[in-house]
Design a protein around this motif. Structure first.
Motif, PDB file in Angstrom:
ATOM      1  N   SER A 124       0.828  -1.210   0.000  1.00  2.14           N
ATOM      2  CA  SER A 124       0.000   0.000   0.000  1.00  2.14           C
ATOM      3  C   SER A 124       0.858   1.254   0.000  1.00  2.14           C
ATOM      4  CB  SER A 124      -0.925   0.002   1.223  1.00  2.14           C
ATOM      5  OG  SER A 124      -1.820  -1.098   1.181  1.00  2.14           O
ATOM      6  N   LEU A 125       1.935   1.236   0.768  1.00  3.52           N
ATOM      7  CA  LEU A 125       2.834   2.389   0.827  1.00  3.52           C
ATOM      8  C   LEU A 125       3.442   2.680  -0.542  1.00  3.52           C
ATOM      9  CD1 LEU A 125       4.453   4.492   2.507  1.00  3.52           C
ATOM     10  CD2 LEU A 125       6.178   2.701   2.824  1.00  3.52           C
ATOM     11  N   ARG A 126       3.907   1.648  -1.222  1.00  8.83           N
ATOM     12  CA  ARG A 126       4.559   1.854  -2.519  1.00  8.83           C
ATOM     13  C   ARG A 126       3.568   2.325  -3.579  1.00  8.83           C
ATOM     14  NH1 ARG A 126       7.431  -2.204   0.128  1.00  8.83           N
ATOM     15  NH2 ARG A 126       9.706  -1.819   0.118  1.00  8.83           N
ATOM     16  N   ARG A 127       2.343   1.859  -3.529  1.00  8.94           N
ATOM     17  CA  ARG A 127       1.318   2.367  -4.452  1.00  8.94           C
ATOM     18  C   ARG A 127       1.071   3.851  -4.196  1.00  8.94           C
ATOM     19  NH1 ARG A 127      -2.933  -2.645  -3.539  1.00  8.94           N
ATOM     20  NH2 ARG A 127      -1.984  -4.121  -5.043  1.00  8.94           N
ATOM     21  N   HIS A 128       0.989   4.207  -2.936  1.00  6.50           N
ATOM     22  CA  HIS A 128       0.718   5.598  -2.556  1.00  6.50           C
ATOM     23  C   HIS A 128       1.853   6.515  -3.010  1.00  6.50           C
ATOM     24  CE1 HIS A 128      -1.439   8.464   0.172  1.00  6.50           C
ATOM     25  NE2 HIS A 128      -0.240   9.060   0.161  1.00  6.50           N
ATOM     26  N   VAL A 129       3.078   6.098  -2.758  1.00  9.82           N
ATOM     27  CA  VAL A 129       4.236   6.912  -3.141  1.00  9.82           C
ATOM     28  C   VAL A 129       4.317   7.055  -4.658  1.00  9.82           C
ATOM     29  CG1 VAL A 129       6.761   6.960  -3.179  1.00  9.82           C
ATOM     30  CG2 VAL A 129       5.552   6.427  -1.049  1.00  9.82           C
ATOM     31  N   LEU A 134       5.117  10.159  -8.925  1.00 12.84           N
ATOM     32  CA  LEU A 134       5.254  10.014 -10.365  1.00 12.84           C
ATOM     33  C   LEU A 134       4.013  10.390 -11.165  1.00 12.84           C
ATOM     34  CD1 LEU A 134       7.341   6.714 -10.487  1.00 12.84           C
ATOM     35  CD2 LEU A 134       8.115   9.079 -10.583  1.00 12.84           C
ATOM     36  N   ILE A 135       2.894  10.598 -10.499  1.00  8.39           N
ATOM     37  CA  ILE A 135       1.676  11.010 -11.202  1.00  8.39           C
ATOM     38  C   ILE A 135       1.289  12.439 -10.815  1.00  8.39           C
ATOM     39  CG2 ILE A 135      -0.728  10.477 -11.719  1.00  8.39           C
ATOM     40  CD1 ILE A 135       1.332   8.369 -12.681  1.00  8.39           C
ATOM     41  N   LEU A 136       1.177  12.702  -9.523  1.00 10.61           N
ATOM     42  CA  LEU A 136       0.647  13.996  -9.086  1.00 10.61           C
ATOM     43  C   LEU A 136       1.684  15.109  -9.130  1.00 10.61           C
ATOM     44  CD1 LEU A 136      -1.631  12.829  -6.141  1.00 10.61           C
ATOM     45  CD2 LEU A 136      -2.216  13.218  -8.548  1.00 10.61           C
ATOM     46  N   VAL A 137       2.919  14.832  -8.738  1.00  9.64           N
ATOM     47  CA  VAL A 137       3.945  15.889  -8.783  1.00  9.64           C
ATOM     48  C   VAL A 137       4.120  16.435 -10.201  1.00  9.64           C
ATOM     49  CG1 VAL A 137       6.410  16.360  -8.519  1.00  9.64           C
ATOM     50  CG2 VAL A 137       5.177  15.197  -6.695  1.00  9.64           C
ATOM     51  N   PRO A 138       4.292  15.581 -11.225  1.00  5.06           N
ATOM     52  CA  PRO A 138       4.417  16.125 -12.586  1.00  5.06           C
ATOM     53  C   PRO A 138       3.146  16.787 -13.095  1.00  5.06           C
ATOM     54  CG  PRO A 138       5.244  13.869 -12.472  1.00  5.06           C
ATOM     55  CD  PRO A 138       4.502  14.126 -11.197  1.00  5.06           C
ATOM     56  N   THR A 139       1.989  16.341 -12.606  1.00  7.14           N
ATOM     57  CA  THR A 139       0.723  16.898 -13.078  1.00  7.14           C
ATOM     58  C   THR A 139       0.513  18.319 -12.559  1.00  7.14           C
ATOM     59  OG1 THR A 139      -0.326  14.727 -13.256  1.00  7.14           O
ATOM     60  CG2 THR A 139      -1.784  16.623 -13.045  1.00  7.14           C
ATOM     61  N   PHE A 140       0.757  18.545 -11.280  1.00  2.94           N
ATOM     62  CA  PHE A 140       0.434  19.836 -10.675  1.00  2.94           C
ATOM     63  C   PHE A 140       1.554  20.863 -10.815  1.00  2.94           C
ATOM     64  CE2 PHE A 140      -2.455  17.120  -7.938  1.00  2.94           C
ATOM     65  CZ  PHE A 140      -3.582  17.490  -8.637  1.00  2.94           C
ATOM     66  N   ARG A 141       2.793  20.421 -10.903  1.00  2.00           N
ATOM     67  CA  ARG A 141       3.925  21.329 -11.127  1.00  2.00           C
ATOM     68  C   ARG A 141       3.921  22.514 -10.150  1.00  2.00           C
ATOM     69  NH1 ARG A 141       6.400  19.894 -15.807  1.00  2.00           N
ATOM     70  NH2 ARG A 141       5.194  18.639 -17.279  1.00  2.00           N
ATOM     71  N   ALA A 234      -5.663   0.925  -5.689  1.00  2.00           N
ATOM     72  CA  ALA A 234      -6.277  -0.402  -5.662  1.00  2.00           C
ATOM     73  C   ALA A 234      -5.419  -1.449  -6.366  1.00  2.00           C
ATOM     74  CB  ALA A 234      -7.657  -0.347  -6.310  1.00  2.00           C
ATOM     75  N   GLY A 235      -4.300  -1.020  -7.006  1.00  2.00           N
ATOM     76  CA  GLY A 235      -3.401  -1.990  -7.617  1.00  2.00           C
ATOM     77  C   GLY A 235      -3.415  -2.045  -9.126  1.00  2.00           C
ATOM     78  N   ASP A 236      -4.084  -1.093  -9.787  1.00  2.00           N
ATOM     79  CA  ASP A 236      -4.213  -1.147 -11.241  1.00  2.00           C
ATOM     80  C   ASP A 236      -2.891  -0.957 -11.981  1.00  2.00           C
ATOM     81  OD1 ASP A 236      -6.866  -1.508 -10.834  1.00  2.00           O
ATOM     82  OD2 ASP A 236      -7.522   0.435 -11.649  1.00  2.00           O
ATOM     83  N   GLU A 237      -1.920  -0.287 -11.367  1.00  2.00           N
ATOM     84  CA  GLU A 237      -0.659  -0.004 -12.053  1.00  2.00           C
ATOM     85  C   GLU A 237       0.531  -0.557 -11.281  1.00  2.00           C
ATOM     86  OE1 GLU A 237      -0.181   3.992 -13.555  1.00  2.00           O
ATOM     87  OE2 GLU A 237      -2.354   4.248 -13.812  1.00  2.00           O
ATOM     88  N   ASP A 238       0.346  -1.715 -10.655  1.00  2.00           N
ATOM     89  CA  ASP A 238       1.414  -2.289  -9.842  1.00  2.00           C
ATOM     90  C   ASP A 238       2.677  -2.563 -10.654  1.00  2.00           C
ATOM     91  OD1 ASP A 238      -0.011  -2.133  -7.535  1.00  2.00           O
ATOM     92  OD2 ASP A 238      -0.375  -4.278  -7.312  1.00  2.00           O
ATOM     93  N   ARG A 239       2.521  -3.012 -11.883  1.00  2.00           N
ATOM     94  CA  ARG A 239       3.697  -3.295 -12.705  1.00  2.00           C
ATOM     95  C   ARG A 239       4.506  -2.022 -12.941  1.00  2.00           C
ATOM     96  NH1 ARG A 239       3.003  -6.617 -18.187  1.00  2.00           N
ATOM     97  NH2 ARG A 239       2.500  -8.167 -16.589  1.00  2.00           N
ATOM     98  N   GLU A 240       3.826  -0.951 -13.318  1.00  2.00           N
ATOM     99  CA  GLU A 240       4.503   0.319 -13.552  1.00  2.00           C
ATOM    100  C   GLU A 240       5.129   0.874 -12.264  1.00  2.00           C
ATOM    101  OE1 GLU A 240       1.511  -0.495 -14.360  1.00  2.00           O
ATOM    102  OE2 GLU A 240       1.092  -0.057 -16.480  1.00  2.00           O
TER     103      GLU A 240
END
Length: 246
Positions: A124-129, A134-141, A234-240
């Motif tokens: 859960s921690l790794r999904r959150h991080v 990698l998603i929100l930091v680049p999005t909001f800038r 929820a685990g949809d991008e665990d591979r990435e």
């Protein structure tokens, strides 16, 4: 699979409706929901239940009386209108519960049982991080400080530290079951750091992200981002995300 039950609170005997409703809905898990049948207008009753449960349960009237009201209660993380910051805050709480459970079990010398909670915590921690870094930091800038004292830079540094400590604790379980006294001090250190990190993140960074999101003109993009983050958690991008699950 989601569980659904219908409970007729009109058959509660002498027990107050609020108490009966509380005992029925307090253990609702994400994905589950429950219908309560009551013979009185339920708004006040359910608001009181919600406060008792620290707003962990959301509710709505799906059939209005009189003579009977049907109230649907479900875990707040299943709200379709939840904001991004609510999703992230709720995930903080879920991660905290997993870690607290592991810590308490280690303190009771139940190391084998604690290992399962720690494994779930790590996933859960790794999904959150991944979602935040990698998603929100680049999005909001959000504007960064060259000295690295801005909320985004602080968050990323603390993420690295928390992941490093988590990986070290996990390493104790790789070859054999560790002694409770061997890992308890490391769990204690991580517990304090995790709580301080989440507090700083929610107070200093989340408001900046929320402002950036509300400034977005395309509501479809907002919904798409919220849905993606919900899927990541929820685990949809665990591979990435480089998350390994059994």
């Amino acid at each position: 699979m989601a569980e659904h039950a219908t409970i007729d609170l009109r058959e509660r005997g002498d027990q107050p409706a609020r108490i009966a409703a509380y005992h029925q809905v307090r253990h609702l898990s994400p994905g589950d929901y429950m219908d309560l049948l009551v013979d009185e207008e339920p708004a006040l009753m359910m608001e009181m239940v919600s406060v008792q449960l620290r707003n962990r349960v959301h509710w709505e009237v799906v059939e209005a009386g009189p003579p009977v009201w049907r109230v649907r209660a479900y875990h707040r993380s299943d709200r379709h209108d939840a904001s991004l910051m609510e999703l992230l805050s709720w995930d903080h709480e879920r991660i905290d519960r997993l870690f607290a459970s592991a810590l308490h079990k280690v303190n009771r010398n139940e190391v084998a049982s604690a290992a399962t909670d720690l494994e779930d915590f790590g996933v859960s921690l790794r999904r959150h991080v991944y979602a935040e870094n990698l998603i929100l930091v680049p999005t909001f800038r959000v504007e960064r400080d060259p000295a690295g004292n801005d909320p985004t830079s602080v968050m990323i540094r603390e993420h690295d530290q928390i992941l490093e400590e988590t990986t070290m604790i996990e390493s104790f379980f790789e070859d054999d079951r560790p002694e409770a006294g061997e890992i308890a001090p490391f769990l204690g250190m991580l517990s304090g750091g995790l709580a301080k990190h989440e507090g700083r993140e929610e107070q200093n960074l989340f408001p900046l992200w929320d402002l950036a999101l509300r400034r977005a003109e395309d509501e479809g993009i907002q919904r798409e981002l919220i849905d993606r983050v919900q899927g990541i958690l929820a685990g949809d991008e665990d591979r990435e995300a480089g998350v390994e699950t059994d």
